[in-house]
Scaffold this motif. Sequence first.
Motif, PDB file in Angstrom:
ATOM      1  N   ILE A 184      55.796  27.209 -36.506  1.00  0.00           N
ATOM      2  CA  ILE A 184      57.125  26.609 -36.406  1.00  0.00           C
ATOM      3  C   ILE A 184      58.202  27.677 -36.586  1.00  0.00           C
ATOM      4  O   ILE A 184      59.239  27.648 -35.932  1.00  0.00           O
ATOM      5  N   GLN A 185      57.936  28.655 -37.441  1.00  0.00           N
ATOM      6  CA  GLN A 185      58.905  29.728 -37.680  1.00  0.00           C
ATOM      7  C   GLN A 185      58.960  30.719 -36.526  1.00  0.00           C
ATOM      8  O   GLN A 185      59.806  31.598 -36.520  1.00  0.00           O
ATOM      9  N   GLY A 186      58.052  30.597 -35.560  1.00  0.00           N
ATOM     10  CA  GLY A 186      58.150  31.416 -34.370  1.00  0.00           C
ATOM     11  C   GLY A 186      57.205  32.592 -34.261  1.00  0.00           C
ATOM     12  O   GLY A 186      57.412  33.471 -33.422  1.00  0.00           O
ATOM     13  N   ALA A 187      56.158  32.639 -35.079  1.00  0.00           N
ATOM     14  CA  ALA A 187      55.190  33.733 -34.955  1.00  0.00           C
ATOM     15  C   ALA A 187      54.567  33.681 -33.559  1.00  0.00           C
ATOM     16  O   ALA A 187      54.272  32.607 -33.038  1.00  0.00           O
ATOM     17  N   SER A 188      54.380  34.843 -32.976  1.00  0.00           N
ATOM     18  CA  SER A 188      53.794  34.899 -31.636  1.00  0.00           C
ATOM     19  C   SER A 188      52.291  34.653 -31.714  1.00  0.00           C
ATOM     20  O   SER A 188      51.659  34.820 -32.768  1.00  0.00           O
ATOM     21  N   GLU A 189      51.742  34.284 -30.601  1.00  0.00           N
ATOM     22  CA  GLU A 189      50.297  34.061 -30.535  1.00  0.00           C
ATOM     23  C   GLU A 189      49.543  35.341 -30.887  1.00  0.00           C
ATOM     24  O   GLU A 189      48.531  35.308 -31.572  1.00  0.00           O
ATOM     25  N   LYS A 190      50.067  36.475 -30.449  1.00  0.00           N
ATOM     26  CA  LYS A 190      49.434  37.758 -30.758  1.00  0.00           C
ATOM     27  C   LYS A 190      49.459  38.033 -32.259  1.00  0.00           C
ATOM     28  O   LYS A 190      48.467  38.491 -32.825  1.00  0.00           O
ATOM     29  N   ASP A 191      50.587  37.753 -32.917  1.00  0.00           N
ATOM     30  CA  ASP A 191      50.675  37.925 -34.370  1.00  0.00           C
ATOM     31  C   ASP A 191      49.596  37.112 -35.075  1.00  0.00           C
ATOM     32  O   ASP A 191      48.935  37.595 -35.998  1.00  0.00           O
TER      33      ASP A 191
ATOM     34  N   LYS B  85      42.047  38.130 -36.768  1.00  0.00           N
ATOM     35  CA  LYS B  85      41.104  39.196 -36.410  1.00  0.00           C
ATOM     36  C   LYS B  85      40.911  40.155 -37.586  1.00  0.00           C
ATOM     37  O   LYS B  85      39.785  40.555 -37.894  1.00  0.00           O
ATOM     38  N   GLU B  86      42.003  40.514 -38.253  1.00  0.00           N
ATOM     39  CA  GLU B  86      41.930  41.416 -39.411  1.00  0.00           C
ATOM     40  C   GLU B  86      41.074  40.837 -40.524  1.00  0.00           C
ATOM     41  O   GLU B  86      40.432  41.565 -41.275  1.00  0.00           O
ATOM     42  N   ARG B  87      41.054  39.535 -40.646  1.00  0.00           N
ATOM     43  CA  ARG B  87      40.320  38.868 -41.717  1.00  0.00           C
ATOM     44  C   ARG B  87      38.962  38.347 -41.266  1.00  0.00           C
ATOM     45  O   ARG B  87      38.252  37.724 -42.038  1.00  0.00           O
ATOM     46  N   ASP B  88      38.643  38.566 -39.994  1.00  0.00           N
ATOM     47  CA  ASP B  88      37.395  38.081 -39.411  1.00  0.00           C
ATOM     48  C   ASP B  88      37.243  36.577 -39.626  1.00  0.00           C
ATOM     49  O   ASP B  88      36.202  36.083 -40.060  1.00  0.00           O
ATOM     50  N   GLU B  89      38.326  35.855 -39.361  1.00  0.00           N
ATOM     51  CA  GLU B  89      38.361  34.408 -39.509  1.00  0.00           C
ATOM     52  C   GLU B  89      38.793  33.788 -38.189  1.00  0.00           C
ATOM     53  O   GLU B  89      39.300  34.461 -37.305  1.00  0.00           O
TER      54      GLU B  89
END
Length: 124
Positions: free
Chosen positions: A98-105, A111-115
């Motif tokens: 909702i705050q506008g984070a991109s799909e890539k973000d 990916k960094e958390r392997d989740e």
Amino acid sequence: MVKIKIKDLGMTKAVEVKNSIKNKKKMGIVQLALLKEQDDTTDINTPLEEVQQGMNLIQEIEDFLIDVLKLDKKQVEKMEDLEEEQLGMIVGEVIIRIQGASEKDIEDYYKERDEESPLAEEKD
């Protein structure tokens, strides 16, 4: 506006959620409750106060998700069957979307958390 569909709640179609003042206020209430739960600088709470604070947090999260995502009775039941960690991941991702984070973000974060994201992305 963002489209959100949460597979863990059995949502079959995405709902459109606005980045409105109303939703920002609701997000703020949840974020304040989360921060209060994590704040260890306050006076030591009694066990009763600890339980009450935890229950209040869960209720704030549930109310937020029910209202913003327009959950029906079956979806609310599924939400109540989730583990606390799952519920936390869902509310966290709903808020950042909702705050506008991109799909890539979001992809990079998981990916960094392997989740895996708890939300099923709705492609137009």
